[in-house]
Write an enzyme that holds these catalytic residues in place. Structure first.
Site, PDB file in Angstrom:
ATOM      1  N   HIS A  72      76.395  64.107   4.530  1.00 29.28           N
ATOM      2  CA  HIS A  72      77.063  65.171   4.366  1.00 29.28           C
ATOM      3  C   HIS A  72      75.958  66.139   3.577  1.00 29.28           C
ATOM      4  CE1 HIS A  72      81.498  64.294   5.471  1.00 29.28           C
ATOM      5  NE2 HIS A  72      80.606  63.457   6.126  1.00 29.28           N
ATOM      6  N   TYR A 200      87.883  69.817  -1.181  1.00 28.14           N
ATOM      7  CA  TYR A 200      88.604  69.354  -2.308  1.00 28.14           C
ATOM      8  C   TYR A 200      89.548  70.838  -2.630  1.00 28.14           C
ATOM      9  CZ  TYR A 200      85.252  66.020  -3.823  1.00 28.14           C
ATOM     10  OH  TYR A 200      84.633  64.547  -3.981  1.00 28.14           O
ATOM     11  N   PRO A 292      88.590  59.660 -10.292  1.00 33.53           N
ATOM     12  CA  PRO A 292      87.555  59.519  -8.866  1.00 33.53           C
ATOM     13  C   PRO A 292      87.363  61.136  -8.413  1.00 33.53           C
ATOM     14  CG  PRO A 292      90.366  59.385  -8.591  1.00 33.53           C
ATOM     15  CD  PRO A 292      90.064  59.204  -9.885  1.00 33.53           C
ATOM     16  N   LYS A 296      81.947  59.311  -8.528  1.00 36.33           N
ATOM     17  CA  LYS A 296      80.855  58.930  -9.460  1.00 36.33           C
ATOM     18  C   LYS A 296      81.110  57.458  -9.792  1.00 36.33           C
ATOM     19  CE  LYS A 296      78.913  62.056  -9.234  1.00 36.33           C
ATOM     20  NZ  LYS A 296      77.749  62.390  -8.557  1.00 36.33           N
ATOM     21  N   TYR A 384      77.002  66.667  -8.411  1.00 34.34           N
ATOM     22  CA  TYR A 384      77.819  65.662  -7.285  1.00 34.34           C
ATOM     23  C   TYR A 384      76.820  64.953  -6.510  1.00 34.34           C
ATOM     24  CZ  TYR A 384      81.235  65.331  -3.545  1.00 34.34           C
ATOM     25  OH  TYR A 384      82.189  64.830  -2.752  1.00 34.34           O
TER      26      TYR A 384
HETATM   27  C1  DHB Z   1      86.187  59.964  -1.806  1.00 35.80           C
HETATM   28  C2  DHB Z   1      86.714  59.610  -2.849  1.00 35.80           C
HETATM   29  C3  DHB Z   1      86.685  60.534  -3.944  1.00 35.80           C
HETATM   30  O1  DHB Z   1      86.891  60.082  -5.302  1.00 35.80           O
HETATM   31  C4  DHB Z   1      85.810  61.666  -3.813  1.00 35.80           C
HETATM   32  O2  DHB Z   1      85.804  62.597  -4.828  1.00 35.80           O
HETATM   33  C5  DHB Z   1      85.522  61.922  -2.416  1.00 35.80           C
HETATM   34  C6  DHB Z   1      85.973  60.980  -1.287  1.00 35.80           C
HETATM   35  C7  DHB Z   1      86.590  58.844  -0.534  1.00 35.80           C
HETATM   36  O3  DHB Z   1      87.238  57.911  -0.772  1.00 35.80           O
HETATM   37  O4  DHB Z   1      86.200  59.264   0.732  1.00 35.80           O
END
Ligand code: DHB
Length: 386
Positions: A72, A200, A292, A296, A384
């Site tokens: 991506h 997001y 999450p 990271k 990121y």
């Molecule tokens: C996923 C998990 C995340 O914490 C995130 O920020 C983006 C994607 C995932 O599980 O695909």
């Protein structure tokens, strides 16, 4: 048993460490309380930084990831009903890959087993001894008997709830914690992708995230109460919340499908310092947790192991302890950067129950800044992609 490095925990950190040590000619034994089936089926995150992808590929365990993972080059921030793209690759020259953590685990387990590596599953009551001596030991129950590994060093890679961190006397541990008053409800869905890039979403009803796993399977999350039980989220409620939080004014539609996996994830920030006590070295979730948002966790574990593996190899190849002495400070520098980034993303995108309208406006001002200032967009993007 005798080995050079006793590794506690067969998660991404422990398995990758064992693999990298093997490539450098250093022997290790990995112990794990769960079964192989269990670790290979536990659903976790799925975003790999380019540095993580490169390390897996260079060390010979990236073949399936390259074939089945998805590269991506951007992500979408959605707020106030509109989508804004953060062009990760244009801004940083790097990308991310979506490839599930349990697939990384499968690749590492099979590489270790193919190379004759020692992975001991379903060991019980592990305990660490003599960590401040020259021959630390790990004792545990397996198949009804007591076994012991004597090693030069112990790597504690057994996660937040593991035995390694509490084996450090509390006066030698500084712990930093923040818990968040919300969790994530995560689902896997049989549906085609609704979006080419991760979304997001900030919404006054709470955060939502659209991720993916394959052309047939999508991964979705929504902010929930951390005390919620799965049964308080029947399918109809999940879809209604997702549709509301992800709604846009441009006609975008979320594809629904059969939900075949669901779970609630607690949100916390945590760091222990230092990452070393005597001959015990901590790596991954045993040492630090990030919420999450921003994905990271796995990447931090991989970075710890990159640094730790080269410190061990340097020690066994040249006798120098320089790398081992530098490990904690060096890994912690990146850990705290990621702690800040994950806290910032979490704070900007979630609804807090003590939010005032003033704080809500501040979040929107911050989001507006990220999508209208190249400097701020680069700040997000470079964190990121790692
Ligand atoms: C996923 C998990 C995340 O914490 C995130 O920020 C983006 C994607 C995932 O599980 O695909």
């Amino acid at each position: 048993m005798k080995t050079q490095i006793a590794i506690v925990g067969a998660g991404p950190a422990g398995l990758l460490l064992s693999h990298l040590l093997h490539l450098g000619g250093v022997d290790s034994v990995v112990i794990e309380s769960r079964s192989r089936q269990e670790i290979e089926a536990t659903i976790r995150a799925g975003v790999l930084e380019q540095g993580t992808v490169d390390l897996l590929a260079q060390s010979g365990v990236g073949e399936r990831m390259k074939r089945e993972g998805f590269v991506h080059e951007g992500i979408i921030l959605r707020f106030a009903g509109r989508s804004h793209r953060i062009a990760l690759s244009e801004l940083t020259g790097r990308s991310i890959s979506v490839y599930a953590q349990h697939e990384v685990i499968k690749d590492l387990v099979s590489a270790r087993l193919d190379a004759g590596g020692k992975l001991l599953f379903e060991v019980k009551d592990a305990a660490l001894y003599d960590l401040d001596s020259a021959s630390p030991k790990v004792r545990f129950h397996r198949d009804g008997g007591v076994e012991e590994i004597e090693s030069d060093f112990v790597a504690g890679c057994d996660g937040f709830h593991g035995v390694s961190r509490p084996s450090i006397p509390s006066r030698h541990r500084h712990e930093f914690t923040r818990t968040y008053p919300f969790g994530w409800f995560g689902i896997l869905v049989e549906a085609p992708p609704s979006t080419e890039e991760l979304i997001y979403a900030h919404h006054e009803r709470g955060f939502a995230l659209v991720s993916t796993r394959s052309p047939q399977i999508q991964r979705l999350y929504l902010q929930c109460d951390p005390e919620d039980e799965l049964k308080s989220w029947p399918d109809a409620r999940i879809w209604e919340e997702l549709h509301r939080r992800l709604a846009t004014s441009d006609g975008w539609k979320l594809a629904e499908g059969r939900i075949f996996q669901r779970g609630i994830i607690a949100m916390r920030s945590f760091v222990v310092e230092p990452l070393r006590y005597g001959r015990l070295f901590l790596a991954g979730d045993a040492a630090h947790i990030v919420p999450p948002t921003g994905a990271k966790g796995l990447n931090l574990a991989v970075n710890d192991v990159r640094v730790l593996a080269s410190a061990f190899l340097e020690y066994f190849q040249s006798g120098s302890e320089a790398g081992l002495k530098a490990y904690s400070a060096s890994a912690l520098k990146r850990v705290w950067r990621a702690e800040h980034f994950s806290w910032w993303m979490t704070s900007m995108l979630h609804r807090f129950h003590d939010d005032t309208p003033f704080q809500h406006r501040l979040q929107l001002a911050e989001l507006d800044y990220v999508v209208s200032s190249k400097a701020k967009a680069i700040t997000l993007a470079e964190n990121y992609v790692g």
